[in-house]
Design a protein around this motif. Structure first.
Motif, PDB file in Angstrom:
ATOM      1  N   GLY A  10      -0.992   0.401  -6.727  1.00  0.00           N
ATOM      2  CA  GLY A  10      -0.087   1.467  -7.112  1.00  0.00           C
ATOM      3  C   GLY A  10       0.613   1.229  -8.440  1.00  0.00           C
ATOM      4  N   ARG A  40      -0.372   3.586 -11.744  1.00  0.00           N
ATOM      5  CA  ARG A  40      -0.155   5.025 -11.915  1.00  0.00           C
ATOM      6  C   ARG A  40       0.915   5.346 -12.953  1.00  0.00           C
ATOM      7  N   CYS A  85      -4.010  16.649   2.620  1.00  0.00           N
ATOM      8  CA  CYS A  85      -3.732  15.583   1.641  1.00  0.00           C
ATOM      9  C   CYS A  85      -4.181  14.236   2.191  1.00  0.00           C
ATOM     10  N   CYS A 134      -7.099  11.958   0.287  1.00  0.00           N
ATOM     11  CA  CYS A 134      -6.601  10.801  -0.470  1.00  0.00           C
ATOM     12  C   CYS A 134      -7.696   9.733  -0.530  1.00  0.00           C
ATOM     13  N   GLU A 136      -7.607   6.608  -1.418  1.00  0.00           N
ATOM     14  CA  GLU A 136      -7.223   5.194  -1.271  1.00  0.00           C
ATOM     15  C   GLU A 136      -7.312   4.626   0.144  1.00  0.00           C
ATOM     16  N   ALA A 187      -3.685   6.353   0.636  1.00  0.00           N
ATOM     17  CA  ALA A 187      -2.272   6.001   0.496  1.00  0.00           C
ATOM     18  C   ALA A 187      -1.361   6.985   1.225  1.00  0.00           C
ATOM     19  N   ILE A 188      -1.923   8.084   1.704  1.00  0.00           N
ATOM     20  CA  ILE A 188      -1.144   9.045   2.476  1.00  0.00           C
ATOM     21  C   ILE A 188      -1.204   8.627   3.949  1.00  0.00           C
ATOM     22  N   VAL A 201       3.854   8.660   1.652  1.00  0.00           N
ATOM     23  CA  VAL A 201       2.992   8.037   0.648  1.00  0.00           C
ATOM     24  C   VAL A 201       3.297   6.549   0.593  1.00  0.00           C
ATOM     25  N   TYR A 259       3.410   3.914  -1.685  1.00  0.00           N
ATOM     26  CA  TYR A 259       3.424   3.785  -3.136  1.00  0.00           C
ATOM     27  C   TYR A 259       2.890   2.439  -3.615  1.00  0.00           C
ATOM     28  N   CYS A 292      -0.827   4.020  -3.854  1.00  0.00           N
ATOM     29  CA  CYS A 292      -1.070   5.322  -4.472  1.00  0.00           C
ATOM     30  C   CYS A 292      -1.260   5.130  -5.974  1.00  0.00           C
ATOM     31  N   LYS A 293      -2.385   5.623  -6.499  1.00  0.00           N
ATOM     32  CA  LYS A 293      -2.680   5.492  -7.925  1.00  0.00           C
ATOM     33  C   LYS A 293      -2.217   6.710  -8.712  1.00  0.00           C
ATOM     34  N   CYS A 344      -4.017  14.823  -3.779  1.00  0.00           N
ATOM     35  CA  CYS A 344      -3.202  15.331  -2.666  1.00  0.00           C
ATOM     36  C   CYS A 344      -2.452  16.600  -3.086  1.00  0.00           C
TER      37      CYS A 344
END
Length: 105
Positions: free
Chosen positions: A39, A42, A59, A63, A65, A67-68, A78, A80, A83-84, A89
């Motif tokens: 993350g 980003r 979403c 996603c 990853e 990451a959701i 999320v 974080y 999450c990139k 999403c």
């Protein structure tokens, strides 16, 4: 921010190679994603408006990853750490409940 894996992240260890003889013949990652928080790459961060969310989980499904995650109250959150900020999403959300905002670091 540690929002998804909790204690499992704390128990993860990073692989440290001390000599050339320890290196593998094929490329590998020097650790799992439990210690390499992707993350940090980003620029934009998804922000979810629970008032607009209809819990469709599109979403979550899109996603890459992932990451959701689905919170205990049924809304999405999320992680974080991973999450990139790709924005898929936000792009797929049918109610525009997710907006991408520039992250301040």
């Amino acid at each position: 921010m540690n929002t998804l894996f909790g204690e499992r992240k704390e128990g993860a260890t990073k692989i440290v190679l001390k000599s050339v003889d320890e290196y593998p013949e094929a490329p590998i990652t020097l650790g799992t994603t439990l210690v390499n928080f992707t993350g940090d790459w980003r620029t934009f961060i998804p922000v979810i408006d629970d008032d607009k969310c209809v819990k469709c989980y599109i979403c979550w499904k899109f996603c890459p990853e992932p990451a959701i995650f689905i919170r205990e109250d049924g809304y999405v959150g999320v992680d974080y750490d991973y999450c990139k900020g790709c924005g898929i999403c936000a792009n797929e959300c049918p109610t525009n409940a997710i907006t991408m905002e520039k992250e301040e670091k």
